[in-house]
Design a protein around this motif. Structure first.
Motif, PDB file in Angstrom:
ATOM      1  N   MET A   1      -1.840  -6.056  10.965  1.00 26.09           N
ATOM      2  CA  MET A   1      -2.627  -5.670   9.811  1.00 26.09           C
ATOM      3  C   MET A   1      -1.915  -6.117   8.535  1.00 26.09           C
ATOM      4  O   MET A   1      -0.707  -5.974   8.394  1.00 26.09           O
ATOM      5  CB  MET A   1      -2.810  -4.151   9.790  1.00 26.09           C
ATOM      6  CG  MET A   1      -3.557  -3.662   8.576  1.00 26.09           C
ATOM      7  SD  MET A   1      -3.776  -1.885   8.604  1.00 26.09           S
ATOM      8  CE  MET A   1      -2.761  -1.432   7.227  1.00 26.09           C
ATOM      9  N   THR A   2      -2.659  -6.644   7.618  1.00 27.46           N
ATOM     10  CA  THR A   2      -2.138  -7.034   6.323  1.00 27.46           C
ATOM     11  C   THR A   2      -2.695  -6.098   5.277  1.00 27.46           C
ATOM     12  O   THR A   2      -3.867  -5.714   5.332  1.00 27.46           O
ATOM     13  CB  THR A   2      -2.567  -8.478   5.983  1.00 27.46           C
ATOM     14  OG1 THR A   2      -2.075  -9.346   6.982  1.00 27.46           O
ATOM     15  CG2 THR A   2      -2.045  -8.899   4.626  1.00 27.46           C
ATOM     16  N   SER A   3      -1.863  -5.693   4.328  1.00 29.33           N
ATOM     17  CA  SER A   3      -2.350  -4.861   3.225  1.00 29.33           C
ATOM     18  C   SER A   3      -1.672  -5.308   1.947  1.00 29.33           C
ATOM     19  O   SER A   3      -0.588  -5.892   1.974  1.00 29.33           O
ATOM     20  CB  SER A   3      -2.091  -3.374   3.486  1.00 29.33           C
ATOM     21  OG  SER A   3      -0.708  -3.115   3.489  1.00 29.33           O
ATOM     22  N   LEU A   4      -2.328  -5.067   0.842  1.00 33.45           N
ATOM     23  CA  LEU A   4      -1.808  -5.410  -0.470  1.00 33.45           C
ATOM     24  C   LEU A   4      -1.863  -4.163  -1.329  1.00 33.45           C
ATOM     25  O   LEU A   4      -2.891  -3.501  -1.406  1.00 33.45           O
ATOM     26  CB  LEU A   4      -2.653  -6.526  -1.092  1.00 33.45           C
ATOM     27  CG  LEU A   4      -2.299  -6.951  -2.507  1.00 33.45           C
ATOM     28  CD1 LEU A   4      -0.920  -7.615  -2.531  1.00 33.45           C
ATOM     29  CD2 LEU A   4      -3.358  -7.902  -3.047  1.00 33.45           C
ATOM     30  N   SER A   5      -0.741  -3.816  -1.930  1.00 37.67           N
ATOM     31  CA  SER A   5      -0.667  -2.621  -2.766  1.00 37.67           C
ATOM     32  C   SER A   5       0.069  -2.949  -4.052  1.00 37.67           C
ATOM     33  O   SER A   5       1.058  -3.685  -4.021  1.00 37.67           O
ATOM     34  CB  SER A   5       0.087  -1.498  -2.054  1.00 37.67           C
ATOM     35  OG  SER A   5      -0.539  -1.158  -0.849  1.00 37.67           O
ATOM     36  N   PRO A   6      -0.372  -2.369  -5.166  1.00 39.50           N
ATOM     37  CA  PRO A   6       0.405  -2.548  -6.389  1.00 39.50           C
ATOM     38  C   PRO A   6       1.718  -1.788  -6.282  1.00 39.50           C
ATOM     39  O   PRO A   6       1.807  -0.779  -5.588  1.00 39.50           O
ATOM     40  CB  PRO A   6      -0.488  -1.940  -7.466  1.00 39.50           C
ATOM     41  CG  PRO A   6      -1.309  -0.934  -6.741  1.00 39.50           C
ATOM     42  CD  PRO A   6      -1.523  -1.496  -5.364  1.00 39.50           C
ATOM     43  N   TYR A   7       2.736  -2.292  -6.958  1.00 34.37           N
ATOM     44  CA  TYR A   7       4.007  -1.583  -7.078  1.00 34.37           C
ATOM     45  C   TYR A   7       4.254  -1.432  -8.569  1.00 34.37           C
ATOM     46  O   TYR A   7       4.498  -2.414  -9.270  1.00 34.37           O
ATOM     47  CB  TYR A   7       5.163  -2.345  -6.413  1.00 34.37           C
ATOM     48  CG  TYR A   7       6.324  -1.434  -6.104  1.00 34.37           C
ATOM     49  CD1 TYR A   7       6.551  -0.994  -4.809  1.00 34.37           C
ATOM     50  CD2 TYR A   7       7.168  -0.970  -7.109  1.00 34.37           C
ATOM     51  CE1 TYR A   7       7.609  -0.137  -4.516  1.00 34.37           C
ATOM     52  CE2 TYR A   7       8.211  -0.113  -6.830  1.00 34.37           C
ATOM     53  CZ  TYR A   7       8.428   0.300  -5.533  1.00 34.37           C
ATOM     54  OH  TYR A   7       9.458   1.166  -5.250  1.00 34.37           O
ATOM     55  N   LEU A   8       4.125  -0.221  -9.056  1.00 35.26           N
ATOM     56  CA  LEU A   8       4.189   0.067 -10.480  1.00 35.26           C
ATOM     57  C   LEU A   8       5.583   0.517 -10.888  1.00 35.26           C
ATOM     58  O   LEU A   8       6.244   1.233 -10.143  1.00 35.26           O
ATOM     59  CB  LEU A   8       3.171   1.155 -10.835  1.00 35.26           C
ATOM     60  CG  LEU A   8       1.729   0.871 -10.406  1.00 35.26           C
ATOM     61  CD1 LEU A   8       0.845   2.077 -10.695  1.00 35.26           C
ATOM     62  CD2 LEU A   8       1.197  -0.378 -11.090  1.00 35.26           C
ATOM     63  N   SER A   9       5.997   0.115 -12.079  1.00 30.35           N
ATOM     64  CA  SER A   9       7.306   0.508 -12.612  1.00 30.35           C
ATOM     65  C   SER A   9       7.127   1.503 -13.747  1.00 30.35           C
ATOM     66  O   SER A   9       6.235   1.343 -14.585  1.00 30.35           O
ATOM     67  CB  SER A   9       8.056  -0.717 -13.137  1.00 30.35           C
ATOM     68  OG  SER A   9       8.395  -1.562 -12.086  1.00 30.35           O
ATOM     69  N   TYR A  10       8.015   2.483 -13.762  1.00 31.89           N
ATOM     70  CA  TYR A  10       7.974   3.513 -14.800  1.00 31.89           C
ATOM     71  C   TYR A  10       9.345   3.667 -15.438  1.00 31.89           C
ATOM     72  O   TYR A  10      10.347   3.187 -14.916  1.00 31.89           O
ATOM     73  CB  TYR A  10       7.487   4.841 -14.211  1.00 31.89           C
ATOM     74  CG  TYR A  10       6.036   4.746 -13.793  1.00 31.89           C
ATOM     75  CD1 TYR A  10       5.025   4.930 -14.721  1.00 31.89           C
ATOM     76  CD2 TYR A  10       5.693   4.422 -12.489  1.00 31.89           C
ATOM     77  CE1 TYR A  10       3.695   4.809 -14.352  1.00 31.89           C
ATOM     78  CE2 TYR A  10       4.366   4.293 -12.121  1.00 31.89           C
ATOM     79  CZ  TYR A  10       3.377   4.486 -13.051  1.00 31.89           C
ATOM     80  OH  TYR A  10       2.064   4.344 -12.699  1.00 31.89           O
ATOM     81  N   ASN A  11       9.372   4.352 -16.556  1.00 36.70           N
ATOM     82  CA  ASN A  11      10.588   4.519 -17.335  1.00 36.70           C
ATOM     83  C   ASN A  11      11.080   5.960 -17.258  1.00 36.70           C
ATOM     84  O   ASN A  11      11.205   6.646 -18.267  1.00 36.70           O
ATOM     85  CB  ASN A  11      10.340   4.106 -18.787  1.00 36.70           C
ATOM     86  CG  ASN A  11      11.622   3.935 -19.567  1.00 36.70           C
ATOM     87  OD1 ASN A  11      12.674   3.710 -18.992  1.00 36.70           O
ATOM     88  ND2 ASN A  11      11.537   4.048 -20.876  1.00 36.70           N
ATOM     89  N   GLY A  12      11.308   6.427 -16.028  1.00 38.66           N
ATOM     90  CA  GLY A  12      11.813   7.778 -15.845  1.00 38.66           C
ATOM     91  C   GLY A  12      10.739   8.828 -15.617  1.00 38.66           C
ATOM     92  O   GLY A  12      11.054   9.994 -15.422  1.00 38.66           O
ATOM     93  N   ASN A  13       9.458   8.431 -15.627  1.00 35.94           N
ATOM     94  CA  ASN A  13       8.381   9.401 -15.439  1.00 35.94           C
ATOM     95  C   ASN A  13       7.527   9.103 -14.203  1.00 35.94           C
ATOM     96  O   ASN A  13       6.385   9.512 -14.113  1.00 35.94           O
ATOM     97  CB  ASN A  13       7.503   9.492 -16.689  1.00 35.94           C
ATOM     98  CG  ASN A  13       6.873   8.171 -17.086  1.00 35.94           C
ATOM     99  OD1 ASN A  13       7.176   7.136 -16.531  1.00 35.94           O
ATOM    100  ND2 ASN A  13       5.999   8.221 -18.075  1.00 35.94           N
ATOM    101  N   CYS A  14       8.106   8.410 -13.227  1.00 36.80           N
ATOM    102  CA  CYS A  14       7.379   8.061 -12.008  1.00 36.80           C
ATOM    103  C   CYS A  14       6.916   9.299 -11.241  1.00 36.80           C
ATOM    104  O   CYS A  14       5.783   9.347 -10.768  1.00 36.80           O
ATOM    105  CB  CYS A  14       8.238   7.173 -11.118  1.00 36.80           C
ATOM    106  SG  CYS A  14       7.402   6.601  -9.632  1.00 36.80           S
ATOM    107  N   THR A  15       7.779  10.295 -11.111  1.00 29.69           N
ATOM    108  CA  THR A  15       7.403  11.510 -10.377  1.00 29.69           C
ATOM    109  C   THR A  15       6.178  12.156 -11.005  1.00 29.69           C
ATOM    110  O   THR A  15       5.219  12.497 -10.301  1.00 29.69           O
ATOM    111  CB  THR A  15       8.575  12.519 -10.353  1.00 29.69           C
ATOM    112  OG1 THR A  15       9.677  11.934  -9.673  1.00 29.69           O
ATOM    113  CG2 THR A  15       8.177  13.811  -9.657  1.00 29.69           C
ATOM    114  N   GLU A  16       6.192  12.288 -12.319  1.00 27.89           N
ATOM    115  CA  GLU A  16       5.063  12.900 -13.022  1.00 27.89           C
ATOM    116  C   GLU A  16       3.794  12.065 -12.827  1.00 27.89           C
ATOM    117  O   GLU A  16       2.719  12.603 -12.559  1.00 27.89           O
ATOM    118  CB  GLU A  16       5.393  13.030 -14.507  1.00 27.89           C
ATOM    119  CG  GLU A  16       4.315  13.719 -15.310  1.00 27.89           C
ATOM    120  CD  GLU A  16       4.610  13.763 -16.804  1.00 27.89           C
ATOM    121  OE1 GLU A  16       3.750  14.300 -17.527  1.00 27.89           O
ATOM    122  OE2 GLU A  16       5.659  13.268 -17.261  1.00 27.89           O
ATOM    123  N   ALA A  17       3.905  10.746 -12.945  1.00 28.84           N
ATOM    124  CA  ALA A  17       2.747   9.866 -12.783  1.00 28.84           C
ATOM    125  C   ALA A  17       2.175   9.963 -11.366  1.00 28.84           C
ATOM    126  O   ALA A  17       0.962  10.125 -11.190  1.00 28.84           O
ATOM    127  CB  ALA A  17       3.125   8.426 -13.108  1.00 28.84           C
TER     128      ALA A  17
END
Length: 143
Positions: A1-17
């Motif tokens: 199976m192939t999948s494509l997912s975004p990988y987003l970068s945050y500035n210290g607020n990844c947990t909250e996002a």
């Protein structure tokens, strides 16, 4: 199976996002690893980075999102040149999500009718993630 997912970068607020997106979309935050969770053989964690997210994985039946805080010692440049495009079957669901993403964010294109959807709008949310929100798809002929 192939999948494509975004990988987003945050500035210290990844947990909250990621917690916000999980609640907003009814998704499950399956992984939330911090730099402090790294095994000792990976080397010491940078001082003050223990609670920064090294890897998060959010799972929804229609999509996945992966993310992390910018690694210690690297410059955070934000998310540029791309947006998260999400589509809903109804305008009501698109409006609900757009409103939630707009709170504390910046609307760059208010929701309005387009030739491809009953409603479409663009917003950069309070975490710095750009979104294109579609609701109520229309049938249209492509050239």
């Amino acid at each position: 199976m192939t999948s494509l997912s975004p990988y987003l970068s945050y500035n210290g607020n990844c947990t909250e996002a990621m917690n916000f997106y999980a609640k907003l979309f009814g998704a499950k935050l399956e992984t939330l690893l911090t730099y402090g969770d790294m095994p000792p053989e990976m080397g010491p964690c940078a001082p003050g980075a223990e609670k920064l997210v090294m890897h998060a994985h959010l799972v929804h039946p229609g999509f996945t999102i992966m993310a992390g805080d910018t690694p210690p010692g690297m410059e955070f440049k934000g998310i540029a040149g791309a947006m998260m495009a999400i589509s809903f079957d109804t305008t009501a669901e698109a409006q609900r999500v757009f409103q939630a993403l707009s709170e504390g964010g910046n609307v760059t294109m208010p929701l309005s009718e387009t030739f491809w959807a009953q409603t479409f709008g663009m917003v950069t949310d309070r975490f710095g993630t750009p979104w294109g929100v579609n609701g109520g798809p229309k049938n249209f002929k492509q050239p």
